[in-house]
Motif scaffolding. Structure first.
Motif, PDB file in Angstrom:
ATOM      1  N   ARG A 178       1.168  -0.759  -0.104  1.00  0.00           N
ATOM      2  CA  ARG A 178      -0.137   0.114   0.156  1.00  0.00           C
ATOM      3  C   ARG A 178       0.731   0.853   0.166  1.00  0.00           C
ATOM      4  O   ARG A 178       0.341   2.162  -0.745  1.00  0.00           O
ATOM      5  CB  ARG A 178      -0.830   0.333   0.818  1.00  0.00           C
ATOM      6  N   GLY A 179       2.103   1.295   0.998  1.00  0.00           N
ATOM      7  CA  GLY A 179       2.974   2.377   0.276  1.00  0.00           C
ATOM      8  C   GLY A 179       3.430   2.705  -0.487  1.00  0.00           C
ATOM      9  O   GLY A 179       3.386   3.528  -0.560  1.00  0.00           O
ATOM     10  N   LEU A 180       3.560   1.440  -1.048  1.00  0.00           N
ATOM     11  CA  LEU A 180       4.363   1.721  -2.748  1.00  0.00           C
ATOM     12  C   LEU A 180       3.168   2.455  -3.767  1.00  0.00           C
ATOM     13  O   LEU A 180       3.784   3.221  -4.385  1.00  0.00           O
ATOM     14  CB  LEU A 180       5.689   0.594  -2.978  1.00  0.00           C
ATOM     15  N   LEU A 181       2.164   1.893  -3.402  1.00  0.00           N
ATOM     16  CA  LEU A 181       1.175   2.141  -4.191  1.00  0.00           C
ATOM     17  C   LEU A 181       1.153   3.434  -4.460  1.00  0.00           C
ATOM     18  O   LEU A 181       0.389   4.500  -5.277  1.00  0.00           O
ATOM     19  CB  LEU A 181       0.267   0.426  -4.665  1.00  0.00           C
ATOM     20  N   ASP A 182       0.760   4.060  -2.648  1.00  0.00           N
ATOM     21  CA  ASP A 182      -0.203   4.996  -2.458  1.00  0.00           C
ATOM     22  C   ASP A 182       1.258   6.839  -2.847  1.00  0.00           C
ATOM     23  O   ASP A 182       0.698   8.024  -2.383  1.00  0.00           O
ATOM     24  CB  ASP A 182      -0.932   4.839  -1.159  1.00  0.00           C
ATOM     25  N   ALA A 183       2.786   6.056  -2.723  1.00  0.00           N
ATOM     26  CA  ALA A 183       3.839   6.749  -2.445  1.00  0.00           C
ATOM     27  C   ALA A 183       2.996   8.603  -3.458  1.00  0.00           C
ATOM     28  O   ALA A 183       3.024   7.768  -4.875  1.00  0.00           O
ATOM     29  CB  ALA A 183       5.126   6.337  -2.647  1.00  0.00           C
ATOM     30  N   VAL A 184       3.739   9.660  -3.447  1.00  0.00           N
ATOM     31  CA  VAL A 184       3.957  10.569  -3.693  1.00  0.00           C
ATOM     32  C   VAL A 184       5.458  11.482  -3.691  1.00  0.00           C
ATOM     33  O   VAL A 184       5.165  11.254  -2.817  1.00  0.00           O
ATOM     34  CB  VAL A 184       2.794  11.399  -3.583  1.00  0.00           C
ATOM     35  N   PRO A 185       5.754  11.266  -5.028  1.00  0.00           N
ATOM     36  CA  PRO A 185       5.765  11.013  -6.330  1.00  0.00           C
ATOM     37  C   PRO A 185       5.930   9.102  -5.873  1.00  0.00           C
ATOM     38  O   PRO A 185       6.814   8.718  -5.492  1.00  0.00           O
ATOM     39  CB  PRO A 185       6.464  11.267  -7.095  1.00  0.00           C
TER      40      PRO A 185
END
Length: 76
Positions: free
Chosen positions: A7-14
């Motif tokens: 989830r952290g990787l998929l939601d990372a910005v950028p």
């Protein structure tokens, strides 16, 4: 690999593209967050093919590691 890490990787910005490697060394590229769906309970990751070959349904507990495009790696 934990669902929270995914989830952290998929939601990372950028967002930073990464590759998921299964225990049998099969690799699945995630070039953009639109190419992946993590189910609410985090048990299943659905990955769309970048080459229009459909989707792959992955069992999250069987993910052995994830590798960022910059070469850094995360293992379970």
């Amino acid at each position: 690999m934990s669902a929270d890490e995914l989830r952290g990787l998929l939601d990372a910005v950028p967002f930073k593209p990464f590759t998921v490697y299964m225990a049998n060394d099969r690799a699945f590229e995630i070039p953009h967050p639109d190419f992946a769906l993590l189910t609410p309970k985090g048990r299943t990751l659905v990955v769309a093919s970048n080459e229009d070959k459909g989707v792959n349904i992955l069992d999250v507990p069987l993910i052995a590691r994830m590798e960022m495009r910059d070469g850094s790696e995360r293992t379970s």
